[in-house]
Design a protein around this motif. Structure first.
Motif, PDB file in Angstrom:
ATOM      1  N   ARG A   4       0.831  -1.212   0.000  1.00  0.00           N
ATOM      2  CA  ARG A   4       0.000   0.000   0.000  1.00  0.00           C
ATOM      3  C   ARG A   4       0.864   1.259   0.000  1.00  0.00           C
ATOM      4  NH1 ARG A   4      -3.059  -3.055  -2.306  1.00  0.00           N
ATOM      5  NH2 ARG A   4      -4.111  -4.625  -1.036  1.00  0.00           N
ATOM      6  N   SER A   5       2.016   1.220   0.647  1.00  0.00           N
ATOM      7  CA  SER A   5       2.928   2.365   0.611  1.00  0.00           C
ATOM      8  C   SER A   5       3.475   2.557  -0.792  1.00  0.00           C
ATOM      9  CB  SER A   5       4.076   2.161   1.604  1.00  0.00           C
ATOM     10  OG  SER A   5       3.610   2.083   2.925  1.00  0.00           O
ATOM     11  N   ALA A   6       3.766   1.450  -1.488  1.00  0.00           N
ATOM     12  CA  ALA A   6       4.269   1.544  -2.859  1.00  0.00           C
ATOM     13  C   ALA A   6       3.206   2.099  -3.797  1.00  0.00           C
ATOM     14  CB  ALA A   6       4.719   0.165  -3.342  1.00  0.00           C
ATOM     15  N   GLU A   7       1.953   1.701  -3.602  1.00  0.00           N
ATOM     16  CA  GLU A   7       0.872   2.173  -4.477  1.00  0.00           C
ATOM     17  C   GLU A   7       0.639   3.668  -4.335  1.00  0.00           C
ATOM     18  OE1 GLU A   7      -2.399  -0.245  -3.329  1.00  0.00           O
ATOM     19  OE2 GLU A   7      -1.886  -1.883  -4.703  1.00  0.00           O
ATOM     20  N   SER A   8       0.758   4.190  -3.116  1.00  0.00           N
ATOM     21  CA  SER A   8       0.461   5.601  -2.865  1.00  0.00           C
ATOM     22  C   SER A   8       1.709   6.467  -2.717  1.00  0.00           C
ATOM     23  CB  SER A   8      -0.385   5.739  -1.600  1.00  0.00           C
ATOM     24  OG  SER A   8       0.279   5.152  -0.492  1.00  0.00           O
ATOM     25  N   ALA A   9       2.898   5.836  -2.715  1.00  0.00           N
ATOM     26  CA  ALA A   9       4.175   6.549  -2.543  1.00  0.00           C
ATOM     27  C   ALA A   9       4.183   7.372  -1.258  1.00  0.00           C
ATOM     28  CB  ALA A   9       4.470   7.442  -3.744  1.00  0.00           C
ATOM     29  N   SER A  10       3.521   6.849  -0.234  1.00  0.00           N
ATOM     30  CA  SER A  10       3.425   7.608   1.022  1.00  0.00           C
ATOM     31  C   SER A  10       3.056   6.673   2.162  1.00  0.00           C
ATOM     32  CB  SER A  10       2.367   8.702   0.887  1.00  0.00           C
ATOM     33  OG  SER A  10       2.012   9.240   2.136  1.00  0.00           O
ATOM     34  N   PHE A  11       3.801   6.766   3.285  1.00  0.00           N
ATOM     35  CA  PHE A  11       3.431   6.009   4.469  1.00  0.00           C
ATOM     36  C   PHE A  11       2.116   6.533   5.055  1.00  0.00           C
ATOM     37  CE2 PHE A  11       6.834   3.385   4.257  1.00  0.00           C
ATOM     38  CZ  PHE A  11       8.073   3.856   4.642  1.00  0.00           C
ATOM     39  N   THR A  16      12.685  10.233   0.843  1.00  0.00           N
ATOM     40  CA  THR A  16      13.071  11.640   0.768  1.00  0.00           C
ATOM     41  C   THR A  16      11.953  12.470   1.372  1.00  0.00           C
ATOM     42  OG1 THR A  16      12.034  12.081  -1.393  1.00  0.00           O
ATOM     43  CG2 THR A  16      14.280  11.163  -1.412  1.00  0.00           C
ATOM     44  N   THR A  17      12.193  13.761   1.517  1.00  0.00           N
ATOM     45  CA  THR A  17      11.156  14.655   2.042  1.00  0.00           C
ATOM     46  C   THR A  17       9.967  14.756   1.097  1.00  0.00           C
ATOM     47  OG1 THR A  17      12.313  16.539   1.032  1.00  0.00           O
ATOM     48  CG2 THR A  17      12.812  16.038   3.341  1.00  0.00           C
ATOM     49  N   ARG A  18      10.173  14.400  -0.175  1.00  0.00           N
ATOM     50  CA  ARG A  18       9.081  14.476  -1.154  1.00  0.00           C
ATOM     51  C   ARG A  18       8.206  13.225  -1.153  1.00  0.00           C
ATOM     52  NH1 ARG A  18      11.916  17.084  -6.582  1.00  0.00           N
ATOM     53  NH2 ARG A  18      12.573  19.065  -5.609  1.00  0.00           N
ATOM     54  N   GLY A  19       8.673  12.162  -0.538  1.00  0.00           N
ATOM     55  CA  GLY A  19       7.888  10.943  -0.508  1.00  0.00           C
ATOM     56  C   GLY A  19       8.751   9.717  -0.674  1.00  0.00           C
ATOM     57  N   LEU A  20       8.135   8.652  -1.168  1.00  0.00           N
ATOM     58  CA  LEU A  20       8.801   7.363  -1.308  1.00  0.00           C
ATOM     59  C   LEU A  20       8.985   7.021  -2.780  1.00  0.00           C
ATOM     60  CD1 LEU A  20       6.735   5.303   1.284  1.00  0.00           C
ATOM     61  CD2 LEU A  20       8.945   6.381   1.660  1.00  0.00           C
ATOM     62  N   THR A  21      10.123   6.414  -3.085  1.00  0.00           N
ATOM     63  CA  THR A  21      10.390   5.916  -4.432  1.00  0.00           C
ATOM     64  C   THR A  21      10.910   4.494  -4.309  1.00  0.00           C
ATOM     65  OG1 THR A  21      10.979   8.134  -5.186  1.00  0.00           O
ATOM     66  CG2 THR A  21      11.617   6.293  -6.592  1.00  0.00           C
ATOM     67  N   LEU A  22      10.343   3.591  -5.083  1.00  0.00           N
ATOM     68  CA  LEU A  22      10.786   2.205  -5.032  1.00  0.00           C
ATOM     69  C   LEU A  22      12.207   2.069  -5.584  1.00  0.00           C
ATOM     70  CD1 LEU A  22       7.613   0.305  -6.255  1.00  0.00           C
ATOM     71  CD2 LEU A  22       8.712   0.019  -4.029  1.00  0.00           C
ATOM     72  N   THR A  23      13.019   1.282  -4.913  1.00  0.00           N
ATOM     73  CA  THR A  23      14.315   0.913  -5.473  1.00  0.00           C
ATOM     74  C   THR A  23      14.078  -0.160  -6.539  1.00  0.00           C
ATOM     75  OG1 THR A  23      14.641  -0.845  -3.861  1.00  0.00           O
ATOM     76  CG2 THR A  23      15.423   1.357  -3.267  1.00  0.00           C
ATOM     77  N   GLU A  24      15.140  -0.522  -7.236  1.00  0.00           N
ATOM     78  CA  GLU A  24      15.013  -1.577  -8.243  1.00  0.00           C
ATOM     79  C   GLU A  24      14.565  -2.889  -7.596  1.00  0.00           C
ATOM     80  OE1 GLU A  24      18.520  -2.134 -10.534  1.00  0.00           O
ATOM     81  OE2 GLU A  24      17.682  -3.793 -11.711  1.00  0.00           O
ATOM     82  N   ALA A  25      15.150  -3.181  -6.440  1.00  0.00           N
ATOM     83  CA  ALA A  25      14.744  -4.382  -5.715  1.00  0.00           C
ATOM     84  C   ALA A  25      13.292  -4.279  -5.248  1.00  0.00           C
ATOM     85  CB  ALA A  25      15.671  -4.608  -4.514  1.00  0.00           C
ATOM     86  N   GLY A  26      12.899  -3.070  -4.847  1.00  0.00           N
ATOM     87  CA  GLY A  26      11.522  -2.859  -4.412  1.00  0.00           C
ATOM     88  C   GLY A  26      10.523  -3.080  -5.526  1.00  0.00           C
TER      89      GLY A  26
END
Length: 299
Positions: A12-19, A52-62
């Motif tokens: 769900r964090s990956a879908e919304s790019a936000s905890f 980052t302060t702007r949000g979440l970004t998936l790594t390649e592994a993610g």
């Protein structure tokens, strides 16, 4: 083996790019979601997000991990949701977004019957002309037009919407009636500025025979709100294009009159938006089924 809560927090964090957005969807605190994801990363021995302060970004592994576990998680939750939905009555807070004018005229009149049928549901309505993000905003459903179908969001069509040109009797007095959309160049136009693009929306009009013609507009008043456009038309400031759903009472009283009565604009479709049906809680399914059935019966 990873717990379902850790995997769900990650997906769900990956879908919304936000905890924070994931927390609203999961009914957890952002700190709890962050801890779950951190524990998952420790157990896997890889970093799944760049924070980052702007949000979440998936790594390649993610990204690889999301592609692997996402469908499986949806299947598990779908099975759980199906069992619980059938076992219990719709209950809880139902958070819905809708446009103010359409909501007041076409949706809220349906709600007394809905609330009487489902007394354990509490209705939380957000009236806003702007499109909302279902996941990030924590909404169970939204009613409107032109929503982007993000992953996991589906739409059920409620009704097509037509726009017609109208003006007040005071404004039309002493002016000749236009015969075609091109004749609107001689009239003051009250036009809509798109809240999304900032551009003025053109009028591509069609008649009952299927002929199409762009309206030649002389913009004198520019607004970004349909209610404001309606108010300007009622004050005699010019010719406006408004959805028929917003005009019924004004046309009945004569406060506004149709201009070019044989011509209209296809504004689009009003739909009911909600997240994947496999994961739908009982309260949301009840709302979706009730509203779509009501619109179908009223055609």
């Amino acid at each position: 083996m990873e717990t379902l809560s850790n995997l769900e927090s990650f997906v769900r964090s990956a879908e919304s790019a936000s905890f924070s957005a994931a927390a609203r969807r999961l009914a957890l605190t952002p700190a709890a979601v962050s801890r779950n994801v951190a524990q998952l990363e420790r157990n896997l021995g890889v970093r799944l997000f760049q924070r980052t302060t702007r949000g979440l970004t998936l790594t390649e592994a993610g990204e690889r991990f999301l592609n692997s576990v996402g469908p499986g998680l949806d299947g598990i939750q779908g099975a759980i949701a199906e069992v619980t939905a059938k076992a219990g009555e719709p209950a809880g807070v139902l958070k819905v977004s809708m446009a103010p004018g359409f909501g007041r005229k076409c949706v809220l009149p349906l709600m007394p019957a809905f609330m009487a049928r489902y007394p354990a549901v509490t209705l939380d309505v957000n009236m806003d002309n702007h499109r909302v993000d279902l996941v990030a905003g924590g909404f169970d459903a939204a009613i409107g037009g032109g929503f982007e179908l993000a992953p996991g969001v589906v739409a059920r069509e409620l009704m097509p919407v037509h726009g017609v040109a109208v003006a007040s009797p005071a404004y039309l007095e002493g002016r000749g009636a236009p015969a075609t959309p091109a004749d609107l160049a001689a009239f003051d136009a009250i036009v809509m500025r798109s809240p999304q693009s900032g551009r003025i929306k053109p009028w591509e009009m069609r008649n009952r025979r299927g002929d199409t013609m762009p309206a030649d507009l002389r913009a004198r008043v520019v607004l970004n709100d349909p209610d404001g456009i309606c108010g300007a038309a009622l004050m005699g400031m010019g010719v406006a294009l408004l959805a028929t759903t917003d005009l019924e009472s004004h046309l009945e009283t004569g406060a506004l009159r149709r201009v070019l009565p044989d011509w209209y604009v296809d504004i689009g479709v009003i739909s009911l938006y909600f997240t994947s049906q496999k994961l739908m809680p009982a309260k949301t399914r009840a709302f979706v089924d009730f509203v779509t059935a009501a619109f179908r019966e009223r055609r």
